[in-house]
Scaffold this active site. Structure first.
Site, short mmCIF file in Angstrom:
data_model
loop_
_atom_site.label_atom_id
_atom_site.label_comp_id
_atom_site.label_asym_id
_atom_site.label_seq_id
_atom_site.Cartn_x
_atom_site.Cartn_y
_atom_site.Cartn_z
NE ARG A 220 60.10 -12.33 -99.80
CZ ARG A 220 59.88 -12.27 -98.49
NH1 ARG A 220 59.69 -11.11 -97.90
NH2 ARG A 220 59.88 -13.36 -97.75
CG PHE A 236 58.16 1.13 -96.29
CD1 PHE A 236 58.28 1.86 -95.11
CD2 PHE A 236 57.38 1.64 -97.32
CE1 PHE A 236 57.61 3.07 -94.97
CE2 PHE A 236 56.71 2.85 -97.18
CZ PHE A 236 56.83 3.57 -96.00
CB SER A 259 63.87 4.89 -92.14
OG SER A 259 63.20 3.84 -91.50
CG ASN A 286 60.05 9.45 -93.75
OD1 ASN A 286 59.31 8.67 -94.36
ND2 ASN A 286 59.63 10.24 -92.79
CB ALA A 287 59.40 5.34 -97.60
CB CYS A 347 51.42 -5.76 -91.82
SG CYS A 347 52.67 -4.58 -91.33
N1 SAH Z 1 59.37 -5.69 -97.57
C1 SAH Z 1 60.19 -6.22 -96.52
C2 SAH Z 1 59.60 -5.99 -95.14
C3 SAH Z 1 59.35 -4.54 -94.78
S1 SAH Z 1 59.24 -4.24 -93.07
C4 SAH Z 1 60.48 -7.69 -96.77
O1 SAH Z 1 59.85 -8.30 -97.66
O2 SAH Z 1 61.32 -8.26 -96.08
C5 SAH Z 1 59.11 -2.52 -92.97
C6 SAH Z 1 60.40 -1.75 -93.14
O3 SAH Z 1 60.08 -0.36 -93.14
C7 SAH Z 1 61.44 -1.90 -92.04
O4 SAH Z 1 62.65 -2.33 -92.58
C8 SAH Z 1 61.61 -0.50 -91.45
O5 SAH Z 1 62.97 -0.20 -91.15
C9 SAH Z 1 61.15 0.36 -92.57
N2 SAH Z 1 60.61 1.68 -92.21
C10 SAH Z 1 59.83 2.02 -91.16
N3 SAH Z 1 59.46 3.32 -91.28
C11 SAH Z 1 60.01 3.79 -92.42
C12 SAH Z 1 59.97 5.05 -93.09
N4 SAH Z 1 59.27 6.08 -92.61
N5 SAH Z 1 60.64 5.17 -94.24
C13 SAH Z 1 61.35 4.15 -94.75
N6 SAH Z 1 61.41 2.94 -94.17
C14 SAH Z 1 60.74 2.76 -93.02
#
Ligand code: SAH
Length: 403
Positions: A220, A236, A259, A286-287, A347
């Protein structure tokens, strides 16, 4: 040790007792927790003649703390113990100010959580300990995941470092110190942590991971260093940590996508806390769909972050996962303007850095863009990787510049 590596079993094998591991010549290699139902059948805790007891747990945690201290990894929140990488397979300990979240990931460790809590007492006398097991690991390993205070937070506990600390949310009814789990205060607590000048409100023990993605801390900050003057996409986003850091570092505006409505609510709080809400827009969805719609709408970003959840935990599903990664990165690369950057992550344990690079190359090919690798990314230093235990590495990423 995988099951296939075991020639034979002798004696009574109880999950809470470490078994002796002998080589073909009968010499003791070490001791570990054995689980009859998993393919990763024995997790080695001790080598040679070392005894597996609470003193071993204490030595391991002292070493873990001392490594992090000397490597400059101690912070408002950090991972104190990362399973095999810290010599305690199946044990994750995350520190949030004065509270430790203890997560068991193996049957043997689930039975010995008491030793871990006792060892923690020696390191951090009076500290609260919240057990919050990972449900998926518990199902695979065959134990009931627990969520309970092993050491309840004290209402009068002085806020840990500095004014950033919030008063404990729930009021714990009794003094800590008993070893019996105390489920009376809800097993979630609010803590405010600092990370590189940003402040984050964390629901410790709630939400995902142990409450916060500590493994992305260094990434980050690194990504934020490229954010000044740019429009940022945080896909996400979870609780918005990448976007908060980027905005603090001078990004123009940010669009956060997730999401989960609950995650976005926390992201909104974090943006407020850092005085950045006015430059941020949050979108629930949904991303995959949101990124496609942004492209159709002709939107462009100077910096995009793609940090999805693991697309697979299984080796045999790796092809489908690879398609998912290629697709989301293709969509993200189409949104990045020339000279802009994409920070992209996987991950999934089985997606190696080499495979991830190959996937991103294919995505860039399909997007018709040339990209330069500005940095190869991994998990933060408090999630160390052992060379001889490749399973300790799970987070891989690339910072790509679109030429
Ligand atoms: N970047 C964040 C961590 C991401 S964890 C940080 O630094 O804290 C992954 C995230 O993806 C979760 O919040 C989950 O809710 C989201 N997620 C899972 N599937 C998704 C999708 N299809 N579209 C959008 N978000 C999604």
């Amino acid at each position: 040790m995988y099951r296939g590596e075991i020639a034979g079993l002798r004696g009574h094998l109880a999950p809470e007792h470490a078994v002796d591991v002998l080589d073909a010549g009968g010499r003791r290699l070490g001791r570990g927790f054995y689980n009859p139902r998993t393919s990763l059948a024995c997790r080695i805790l001790a080598r040679g003649d070392e005894v597996v007891d609470v003193a071993l747990f204490r030595r391991r945690l002292e070493a873990a703390l001392s490594f992090r201290r000397s490597a400059g990894l101690l912070a408002g929140a950090y991972r104190l113990c990362w399973s095999e990488a810290d010599g305690l397979p199946g044990l994750v300990l995350d520190r949030y100010a004065d509270t430790t979240v203890l997560q068991c990931g193996t049957l043997g460790m689930a039975r010995r959580a008491g030793w871990a809590a006792e060892a923690l007492d020696a390191l951090f006398p009076g500290g609260a300990v919240l057990r919050s097991d990972d449900a998926t690991a518990a199902r695979i390993e065959g134990f009931e995941p627990e969520r309970a205070w092993l050491r309840a937070p004290r209402p009068e506990a002085p806020a840990a470092p500095g004014p950033a600390e919030l008063p404990p949310g729930p009021t714990p009814p009794e003094a800590r110190g008993s070893t019996a789990p105390d489920a009376s205060p809800p097993p979630v607590i609010e803590r405010e942590i600092a990370e590189g000048g940003c402040r984050f409100r964390v629901r410790v023990g709630g939400g995902q991971k142990t409450g916060f993605y500590l493994d992305q801390r260094e990434n980050r900050l690194l990504v934020a260093a490229h954010a000044a003057g740019r429009r940022v996409l945080d896909a996400f986003c979870y609780t918005g940590a990448f976007a908060c850091q980027a905005l603090r570092a001078g990004a123009d505006r940010a669009l956060l996508v997730d999401s989960s409505a609950e995650a976005l609510m926390l992201a909104r709080e974090n943006l407020d806390l850092n005085g950045s809400a006015g430059r941020a827009e949050l979108r629930e969805g949904n991303a995959f769909d949101v990124l496609r719609a942004l492209h159709s709408g002709g939107e462009r970003f100077g910096l995009a972050v793609v940090d999805p959840p693991p697309f697979t935990r299984r080796k045999d599903a790796i092809e489908a996962a690879a398609r998912g990664y290629k697709d989301i990165n293709l969509r993200a690369l189409r949104l990045v303007e020339r000279g802009g950057l994409l920070a992209t992550f996987s991950c999934s344990h089985h997606v190696t850095p080499a495979l991830f690079e190959e996937i991103c190359r294919a995505a860039a090919g399909d997007a018709g863009v040339a990209t330069r690798i500005r940095a190869v990314l991994g998990q933060s230093g408090d999630h160390p990787v052992l060379l001889n235990v490749p399973e300790t590495r799970y987070l891989t990423g690339l910072l790509l510049e679109v030429l």
